[in-house]
Design a protein around this motif. Structure first.
Motif, PDB file in Angstrom:
ATOM      1  N   GLY A 180     -21.043 -54.279  11.195  1.00 31.03           N
ATOM      2  CA  GLY A 180     -22.389 -53.861  10.835  1.00 31.03           C
ATOM      3  C   GLY A 180     -22.429 -52.669   9.907  1.00 31.03           C
ATOM      4  N   HIS A 181     -23.635 -52.422   9.381  1.00 37.40           N
ATOM      5  CA  HIS A 181     -23.876 -51.289   8.501  1.00 37.40           C
ATOM      6  C   HIS A 181     -25.273 -50.741   8.748  1.00 37.40           C
ATOM      7  CE1 HIS A 181     -20.707 -53.667   6.604  1.00 37.40           C
ATOM      8  NE2 HIS A 181     -20.259 -52.504   6.143  1.00 37.40           N
ATOM      9  N   LEU A 182     -25.391 -49.447   8.592  1.00 37.79           N
ATOM     10  CA  LEU A 182     -26.679 -48.772   8.722  1.00 37.79           C
ATOM     11  C   LEU A 182     -26.981 -48.129   7.371  1.00 37.79           C
ATOM     12  CD1 LEU A 182     -28.933 -47.956  10.781  1.00 37.79           C
ATOM     13  CD2 LEU A 182     -27.703 -45.781  11.033  1.00 37.79           C
ATOM     14  N   PHE A 183     -27.976 -48.676   6.672  1.00 35.34           N
ATOM     15  CA  PHE A 183     -28.277 -48.273   5.310  1.00 35.34           C
ATOM     16  C   PHE A 183     -29.425 -47.279   5.260  1.00 35.34           C
ATOM     17  CE2 PHE A 183     -26.422 -52.516   4.822  1.00 35.34           C
ATOM     18  CZ  PHE A 183     -25.481 -52.287   3.819  1.00 35.34           C
ATOM     19  N   TYR A 184     -29.278 -46.268   4.398  1.00 34.08           N
ATOM     20  CA  TYR A 184     -30.415 -45.404   4.103  1.00 34.08           C
ATOM     21  C   TYR A 184     -31.386 -46.185   3.224  1.00 34.08           C
ATOM     22  CZ  TYR A 184     -33.149 -41.270   3.131  1.00 34.08           C
ATOM     23  OH  TYR A 184     -34.176 -40.375   3.056  1.00 34.08           O
ATOM     24  N   LYS A 185     -32.674 -45.924   3.389  1.00 30.76           N
ATOM     25  CA  LYS A 185     -33.721 -46.760   2.807  1.00 30.76           C
ATOM     26  C   LYS A 185     -33.810 -46.691   1.284  1.00 30.76           C
ATOM     27  CE  LYS A 185     -37.432 -43.320   2.928  1.00 30.76           C
ATOM     28  NZ  LYS A 185     -38.827 -43.036   3.352  1.00 30.76           N
ATOM     29  N   THR A 186     -33.242 -45.645   0.663  1.00 27.85           N
ATOM     30  CA  THR A 186     -33.426 -45.397  -0.761  1.00 27.85           C
ATOM     31  C   THR A 186     -32.110 -45.557  -1.509  1.00 27.85           C
ATOM     32  OG1 THR A 186     -35.168 -43.800  -0.246  1.00 27.85           O
ATOM     33  CG2 THR A 186     -34.232 -43.710  -2.459  1.00 27.85           C
ATOM     34  N   PRO A 187     -32.110 -46.260  -2.631  1.00 26.68           N
ATOM     35  CA  PRO A 187     -30.886 -46.320  -3.448  1.00 26.68           C
ATOM     36  C   PRO A 187     -30.733 -45.046  -4.277  1.00 26.68           C
ATOM     37  CG  PRO A 187     -32.618 -47.609  -4.496  1.00 26.68           C
ATOM     38  CD  PRO A 187     -33.194 -47.112  -3.191  1.00 26.68           C
ATOM     39  N   PHE A 188     -29.492 -44.741  -4.647  1.00 30.78           N
ATOM     40  CA  PHE A 188     -29.196 -43.574  -5.469  1.00 30.78           C
ATOM     41  C   PHE A 188     -28.193 -43.975  -6.552  1.00 30.78           C
ATOM     42  CE2 PHE A 188     -30.309 -41.844  -1.285  1.00 30.78           C
ATOM     43  CZ  PHE A 188     -31.291 -40.911  -1.638  1.00 30.78           C
ATOM     44  N   SER A 189     -28.136 -43.171  -7.621  1.00 33.51           N
ATOM     45  CA  SER A 189     -27.236 -43.450  -8.724  1.00 33.51           C
ATOM     46  C   SER A 189     -26.217 -42.339  -8.943  1.00 33.51           C
ATOM     47  CB  SER A 189     -28.041 -43.660 -10.018  1.00 33.51           C
ATOM     48  OG  SER A 189     -27.171 -43.879 -11.118  1.00 33.51           O
ATOM     49  N   LYS A 190     -26.693 -41.127  -9.174  1.00 29.20           N
ATOM     50  CA  LYS A 190     -25.813 -39.984  -9.408  1.00 29.20           C
ATOM     51  C   LYS A 190     -26.072 -38.960  -8.316  1.00 29.20           C
ATOM     52  CE  LYS A 190     -26.080 -40.688 -14.433  1.00 29.20           C
ATOM     53  NZ  LYS A 190     -27.083 -41.776 -14.387  1.00 29.20           N
ATOM     54  N   TYR A 191     -25.060 -38.668  -7.508  1.00 26.71           N
ATOM     55  CA  TYR A 191     -25.313 -37.827  -6.345  1.00 26.71           C
ATOM     56  C   TYR A 191     -24.020 -37.278  -5.755  1.00 26.71           C
ATOM     57  CZ  TYR A 191     -24.081 -42.224  -4.048  1.00 26.71           C
ATOM     58  OH  TYR A 191     -23.442 -43.376  -3.666  1.00 26.71           O
ATOM     59  N   HIS A 192     -24.213 -36.307  -4.903  1.00 22.16           N
ATOM     60  CA  HIS A 192     -23.132 -35.725  -4.097  1.00 22.16           C
ATOM     61  C   HIS A 192     -23.530 -35.934  -2.635  1.00 22.16           C
ATOM     62  CE1 HIS A 192     -20.454 -31.901  -3.316  1.00 22.16           C
ATOM     63  NE2 HIS A 192     -20.188 -32.887  -2.470  1.00 22.16           N
ATOM     64  N   LEU A 193     -22.787 -36.748  -1.925  1.00 23.06           N
ATOM     65  CA  LEU A 193     -23.027 -37.039  -0.511  1.00 23.06           C
ATOM     66  C   LEU A 193     -22.012 -36.284   0.321  1.00 23.06           C
ATOM     67  CD1 LEU A 193     -24.412 -38.897   1.728  1.00 23.06           C
ATOM     68  CD2 LEU A 193     -22.462 -40.430   1.358  1.00 23.06           C
ATOM     69  N   LYS A 194     -22.463 -35.682   1.428  1.00 25.50           N
ATOM     70  CA  LYS A 194     -21.523 -35.054   2.347  1.00 25.50           C
ATOM     71  C   LYS A 194     -21.918 -35.393   3.779  1.00 25.50           C
ATOM     72  CE  LYS A 194     -23.824 -30.488   2.346  1.00 25.50           C
ATOM     73  NZ  LYS A 194     -23.630 -29.039   2.056  1.00 25.50           N
ATOM     74  N   LEU A 195     -20.915 -35.575   4.620  1.00 27.95           N
ATOM     75  CA  LEU A 195     -21.126 -35.878   6.033  1.00 27.95           C
ATOM     76  C   LEU A 195     -19.872 -35.516   6.803  1.00 27.95           C
ATOM     77  CD1 LEU A 195     -19.384 -38.679   6.727  1.00 27.95           C
ATOM     78  CD2 LEU A 195     -21.223 -39.722   5.437  1.00 27.95           C
TER      79      LEU A 195
END
Length: 264
Positions: A83-98
């Motif tokens: 499975g996958h849990l998707f965030y509702k909004t698409p993005f193109s250029k970004y810095h993701l951290k978790l």
């Protein structure tokens, strides 16, 4: 006396400036978007193999103690219910951290390659376009692994490519996964992962503040995915944007502190 007054004035001024500086929000921090609020799964969409989009079967993805937890309480055999849990909004250029940590043991029926294996998908297709019996989303994956306790290295922050291709060192990379240069981390340890994406240009994987992998030119291709809508898949199409998804592969895992900053 005049000197003392001047010193007191200077001291007061320094304290005031320090106080104002502490109170003023950091401009860079203000740019970060909190994708996960620590309380619920608002703005997130589940898609589990064999189920329709939006069906979070058995609360596979749940919230507890400011974390998104992946659990399989009533699954029995996994039965390929990745499975996958998707965030509702698409993005193109970004810095993701978790941050993530592996916990527990693999669910019965989890294939050996999926033991202590998870990740974050990006540039993924719209979750609404993923068919019920489609096994994987068309996406690029920043793969998370940890030690199996056998003494062998097992780096994390790798790249895998379900339904996609990438270029590595200016050449088309033909294998499904590409290992990073990261250290091996044990189960139960929180690991900080960062993903820096510039559309279909440069993509950088960072683990615990170390750059561990870079590659370019993600496109649709490469095989691996099955059961998809043929109208969605366009061989060779550049992947310039898409959805971000946390992965469930039969191994319990926790995610927290999920933030994103859009880049110019």
């Amino acid at each position: 006396m005049q000197v003392i007054k001047q010193l007191l004035y200077v001291l007061t001024l320094i304290l005031f400036i320090t106080f104002v500086g502490c109170q003023k929000p950091n401009k860079e921090d203000a740019e970060w978007i909190q994708l996960f609020n620590g309380q619920d799964l608002d703005n997130w969409i589940a898609k589990i193999h064999h189920y329709e989009t939006g069906d979070n079967f058995d609360s596979t993805f749940r919230v507890k103690d400011d974390m998104i937890q992946v659990r399989y309480d009533n699954y029995g055999e996994l039965n390929d219910r990745f499975g996958h849990l998707f965030y509702k909004t698409p993005f193109s250029k970004y810095h993701l951290k978790l941050e993530y940590r592996f916990v527990g043991t693999p669910q019965p029926g989890t294939p050996e390659w999926a033991h202590f294996n998870s990740g974050v998908m990006f540039h993924a297709q719209d979750p609404a376009s993923i068919l019920k019996e489609q096994d994987w989303p068309i996406a690029v994956e920043m793969q998370f692994l940890c030690s199996l306790g056998d003494g062998n290295p097992r780096p994390t922050g790798n790249m895998c490519s379900p339904g996609t291709d990438i270029h590595y060192r200016d050449s088309l990379y033909k294998d499904h996964c590409l290992y990073s240069t990261s250290k091996t981390y044990p189960p139960g340890e929180w690991v900080k992962a960062e993903l820096i994406v510039y559309g279909d240009s440069l993509i950088t994987h960072v683990i615990n503040d170390d750059t561990v992998l870079q590659y370019t030119k993600p496109t649709m291709g490469g095989g691996v995915v099955s059961g998809y809508d043929p109208k969605v898949f366009v061989e060779g199409k550049p992947l310039t944007s898409g959805y971000i998804g946390l992965q469930s592969e039969g191994q319990p895992i926790d995610f927290r502190n999920i933030y994103l900053k859009e880049l110019k």
